[in-house]
Design a protein around this motif. Structure first.
Motif, PDB file in Angstrom:
ATOM      1  N   GLU A   1      16.851  -6.661   0.179  1.00 13.15           N
ATOM      2  CA  GLU A   1      17.046  -5.226   0.414  1.00 13.15           C
ATOM      3  C   GLU A   1      15.765  -4.435   0.153  1.00 13.15           C
ATOM      4  N   HIS A   2      15.683  -3.291   0.760  1.00 17.84           N
ATOM      5  CA  HIS A   2      14.577  -2.346   0.556  1.00 17.84           C
ATOM      6  C   HIS A   2      15.227  -0.965   0.720  1.00 17.84           C
ATOM      7  N   PRO A   3      16.033  -0.575  -0.295  1.00 23.96           N
ATOM      8  CA  PRO A   3      16.890   0.599  -0.112  1.00 23.96           C
ATOM      9  C   PRO A   3      16.156   1.907   0.171  1.00 23.96           C
ATOM     10  N   THR A   4      15.017   2.150  -0.494  1.00 24.82           N
ATOM     11  CA  THR A   4      14.363   3.443  -0.235  1.00 24.82           C
ATOM     12  C   THR A   4      13.790   3.497   1.185  1.00 24.82           C
ATOM     13  N   GLN A   5      13.449   2.331   1.746  1.00 21.99           N
ATOM     14  CA  GLN A   5      12.974   2.332   3.137  1.00 21.99           C
ATOM     15  C   GLN A   5      14.115   2.739   4.072  1.00 21.99           C
ATOM     16  N   ALA A   6      15.308   2.174   3.851  1.00 23.61           N
ATOM     17  CA  ALA A   6      16.443   2.529   4.721  1.00 23.61           C
ATOM     18  C   ALA A   6      16.792   4.010   4.557  1.00 23.61           C
TER      19      ALA A   6
ATOM     20  N   LEU B   1       9.906  -3.791  14.015  1.00 23.72           N
ATOM     21  CA  LEU B   1       9.613  -4.454  12.743  1.00 23.72           C
ATOM     22  C   LEU B   1       8.320  -5.243  12.858  1.00 23.72           C
ATOM     23  N   ARG B   2       7.661  -5.387  11.735  1.00 24.44           N
ATOM     24  CA  ARG B   2       6.441  -6.202  11.709  1.00 24.44           C
ATOM     25  C   ARG B   2       6.808  -7.680  11.812  1.00 24.44           C
ATOM     26  N   LEU B   3       5.997  -8.410  12.529  1.00 23.71           N
ATOM     27  CA  LEU B   3       6.144  -9.856  12.569  1.00 23.71           C
ATOM     28  C   LEU B   3       5.643 -10.379  11.220  1.00 23.71           C
ATOM     29  N   GLN B   4       6.552 -10.861  10.378  1.00 22.03           N
ATOM     30  CA  GLN B   4       6.198 -11.168   8.978  1.00 22.03           C
ATOM     31  C   GLN B   4       5.696 -12.605   8.849  1.00 22.03           C
ATOM     32  N   ARG B   5       4.472 -12.806   9.270  1.00 19.22           N
ATOM     33  CA  ARG B   5       3.933 -14.165   9.295  1.00 19.22           C
ATOM     34  C   ARG B   5       3.868 -14.809   7.921  1.00 19.22           C
TER      35      ARG B   5
ATOM     36  N   SER C   1      13.345  -9.852   7.475  1.00 22.78           N
ATOM     37  CA  SER C   1      13.151  -8.444   7.142  1.00 22.78           C
ATOM     38  C   SER C   1      14.216  -7.818   6.240  1.00 22.78           C
ATOM     39  N   ARG C   2      13.776  -7.437   5.046  1.00 23.47           N
ATOM     40  CA  ARG C   2      14.674  -6.679   4.149  1.00 23.47           C
ATOM     41  C   ARG C   2      14.869  -5.259   4.677  1.00 23.47           C
ATOM     42  N   VAL C   3      13.879  -4.768   5.430  1.00 18.13           N
ATOM     43  CA  VAL C   3      14.012  -3.433   6.034  1.00 18.13           C
ATOM     44  C   VAL C   3      15.172  -3.451   7.030  1.00 18.13           C
ATOM     45  N   ALA C   4      15.227  -4.492   7.846  1.00 17.56           N
ATOM     46  CA  ALA C   4      16.319  -4.603   8.826  1.00 17.56           C
ATOM     47  C   ALA C   4      17.653  -4.683   8.101  1.00 17.56           C
TER      48      ALA C   4
ATOM     49  N   THR D   1       0.853  -1.181   0.000  1.00 15.63           N
ATOM     50  CA  THR D   1       0.000   0.000   0.000  1.00 15.63           C
ATOM     51  C   THR D   1       0.883   1.221   0.000  1.00 15.63           C
ATOM     52  N   ARG D   2       1.646   1.394   1.093  1.00 16.32           N
ATOM     53  CA  ARG D   2       2.348   2.676   1.218  1.00 16.32           C
ATOM     54  C   ARG D   2       3.504   2.824   0.248  1.00 16.32           C
ATOM     55  N   THR D   3       4.249   1.763   0.018  1.00 20.29           N
ATOM     56  CA  THR D   3       5.412   1.919  -0.859  1.00 20.29           C
ATOM     57  C   THR D   3       4.979   2.234  -2.286  1.00 20.29           C
ATOM     58  N   GLN D   4       3.952   1.527  -2.747  1.00 21.88           N
ATOM     59  CA  GLN D   4       3.494   1.786  -4.111  1.00 21.88           C
ATOM     60  C   GLN D   4       2.885   3.178  -4.238  1.00 21.88           C
TER      61      GLN D   4
ATOM     62  N   VAL E   1      10.407  -1.886  -8.886  1.00 19.11           N
ATOM     63  CA  VAL E   1      10.032  -3.295  -8.792  1.00 19.11           C
ATOM     64  C   VAL E   1      10.061  -3.821  -7.360  1.00 19.11           C
ATOM     65  N   ARG E   2       8.978  -4.476  -6.980  1.00 21.52           N
ATOM     66  CA  ARG E   2       8.953  -5.236  -5.720  1.00 21.52           C
ATOM     67  C   ARG E   2       8.687  -6.690  -6.086  1.00 21.52           C
ATOM     68  N   HIS E   3       9.445  -7.594  -5.460  1.00 20.02           N
ATOM     69  CA  HIS E   3       9.326  -9.006  -5.805  1.00 20.02           C
ATOM     70  C   HIS E   3       9.573  -9.873  -4.570  1.00 20.02           C
TER      71      HIS E   3
ATOM     72  N   HIS F   1       8.610   2.602  12.910  1.00 16.28           N
ATOM     73  CA  HIS F   1       8.034   1.346  12.387  1.00 16.28           C
ATOM     74  C   HIS F   1       7.803   1.564  10.891  1.00 16.28           C
ATOM     75  N   PRO F   2       8.239   0.624  10.032  1.00 17.28           N
ATOM     76  CA  PRO F   2       8.084   0.858   8.589  1.00 17.28           C
ATOM     77  C   PRO F   2       6.645   0.712   8.100  1.00 17.28           C
ATOM     78  N   GLY F   3       5.783   0.096   8.933  1.00 13.64           N
ATOM     79  CA  GLY F   3       4.429  -0.190   8.502  1.00 13.64           C
ATOM     80  C   GLY F   3       4.424  -1.347   7.514  1.00 13.64           C
ATOM     81  N   PRO F   4       3.346  -2.047   7.362  1.00 13.16           N
ATOM     82  CA  PRO F   4       2.129  -1.933   8.169  1.00 13.16           C
ATOM     83  C   PRO F   4       2.321  -2.503   9.575  1.00 13.16           C
ATOM     84  N   MET F   5       1.660  -1.877  10.546  1.00 12.31           N
ATOM     85  CA  MET F   5       1.848  -2.249  11.957  1.00 12.31           C
ATOM     86  C   MET F   5       0.849  -3.298  12.393  1.00 12.31           C
TER      87      MET F   5
HETATM   88  C1  NCD Z   1       8.022  -3.270   4.619  1.00  9.77           C
HETATM   89  C2  NCD Z   1       8.261  -4.215   3.478  1.00  9.77           C
HETATM   90  O1  NCD Z   1       7.408  -4.420   2.631  1.00  9.77           O
HETATM   91  O2  NCD Z   1       9.349  -4.764   3.454  1.00  9.77           O
HETATM   92  N1  NCD Z   1       6.948  -2.415   4.445  1.00  9.77           N
HETATM   93  C3  NCD Z   1       7.095  -1.287   3.713  1.00  9.77           C
HETATM   94  O3  NCD Z   1       7.735  -1.255   2.705  1.00  9.77           O
HETATM   95  N2  NCD Z   1       6.507  -0.201   4.199  1.00  9.77           N
HETATM   96  C4  NCD Z   1       7.974  -3.964   5.913  1.00  9.77           C
HETATM   97  C5  NCD Z   1       6.894  -4.961   6.143  1.00  9.77           C
HETATM   98  O4  NCD Z   1       6.202  -5.401   5.245  1.00  9.77           O
HETATM   99  O5  NCD Z   1       6.748  -5.325   7.314  1.00  9.77           O
END
Ligand code: NCD
Length: 314
Positions: A135-140, A222-226, A168-171, A57-60, A107-109, A262-266
């Motif tokens: 990686e998720h460079p724009t988030q970092a 970080l979100r718990l990425q179930r 977590s790619r954000v981490a 949602t938010r990244t796009q 691109v997200r994959h 928190h990067p979201g979604p929470m």
């Molecule tokens: C993150 C992601 O997709 O890696 N969210 C985001 O880009 N805002 C983190 C996540 O999904 O928990």
């Protein structure tokens, strides 16, 4: 100009001064985004295609708005995750798009490395909007801008990254970026959610929130990425929240002016207490969203300048 890359695939490839270049330009876009007239022509005439093979949602939205504010022609492609799980298909998709002459491909994959592979096959600039656990460079970068604005600097800070580090790619992008900028990084979470070989990253690892948060300036949850878990990584969400969920009591171990991110979604009540997430005196979660648009504008602007200089030289 100290940013000469063709693509933005990961923080791994950036030098500290290039990171600063992106953040400094992003500051200008923060001002533009707060003005009544939010338009610039930095990407006028260019075509930006957003390809999200994973829900977002938010990244796009952030990339779409960033492109539109810079005057690009932006197209969103809704990709069906089920039809693209084979490498072959991804390359076919890339070649098809390439034939339409896009200038920027976002691109997200779900697979780590898929975006790098795609970048090798196309002629345009590719931005990684998150690939698997990689990686998720724009988030970092947006996290870095948020920290720099809140703390007045981006070095020599104690920063805790907490929770589901393994998935977590954000981490991962944050550990690389914040390490390059010479911060002290602590990872806090259950051992089952720590990636293997984490010691090589030059971080301190804790499995106790109270100890790990002692004296930190920044608490990044970080979100718990179930969706990335295929077994029993945690006993229960209740137990997880009790031990690792951030609430005011646990935060009291950090510095009194520590910020919460928190990067979201929470998942409220799983990794973070909802009231704390909404506390504007501690939480910078909404600032992160705001910085996201500005950082993506800066990144696309810099890549477009490099594109133009290559085209100009040809
Ligand atoms: C993150 C992601 O997709 O890696 N969210 C985001 O880009 N805002 C983190 C996540 O999904 O928990």
């Amino acid at each position: 100009m100290t940013f000469t890359h063709r693509h933005l695939l990961g923080i791994e490839h950036l030098r500290p001064e290039e990171i600063v270049t992106v953040l400094d330009l992003a500051e200008e876009y923060v001002d533009l985004n707060r003005a009544a007239q939010k338009h610039s022509d930095a990407l006028a005439g260019l075509t930006q295609i957003n390809m999200f093979f994973e829900n977002s949602t938010r990244t796009q939205a952030s990339f779409e708005l960033a492109g539109k504010r810079l005057g690009a022609d932006v197209m969103n492609m809704a990709m069906q995750a089920s039809s693209i799980t084979k490498g072959e298909t991804l390359i076919d998709t890339a070649m098809t798009l390439n034939a339409m002459h896009p200038d920027l491909l976002v691109v997200r994959h779900p697979h780590s490395g898929a975006v790098d592979l795609l970048a090798q096959k196309v002629n345009c600039a590719v931005l990684n909007a998150g690939d698997g656990r990689h990686e998720h460079p724009t988030q970092a970068l947006l996290d870095a801008l948020t920290i720099r604005r809140a703390k007045g600097r981006l070095h020599r800070l104690n920063i805790a990254i907490c929770g589901d580090i393994a998935h977590s790619r954000v981490a991962r992008s944050n550990i690389i970026l914040l390490g390059k900028m010479e911060n002290r990084i602590r990872l806090i979470g259950p051992p089952t959610l720590m990636p293997a070989g984490i010691a090589e990253f030059g971080v301190e690892v804790y499995d106790d929130m109270a100890k790990g948060l002692e004296d930190v300036d920044v608490v990044m949850m970080l979100r718990l990425q179930r969706e990335r878990m295929d077994g029993g990584f945690i006993p229960s969400e209740r137990e997880y929240y009790h031990r690792f969920g951030l609430d005011a009591d646990k935060l009291a171990n950090a510095k009194p002016d520590a910020i919460v991110m928190h990067p979201g979604p929470m998942n409220r009540g799983v990794e973070i207490d909802g009231t704390l997430a909404d506390d504007i005196n501690r939480s910078v979660i909404q600032d992160q969203v705001e910085m996201g648009v500005a950082v993506r504008m800066a990144a696309m602007d810099l890549l477009a300048r490099n594109l133009r200089s290559v085209q100009g030289a040809a």
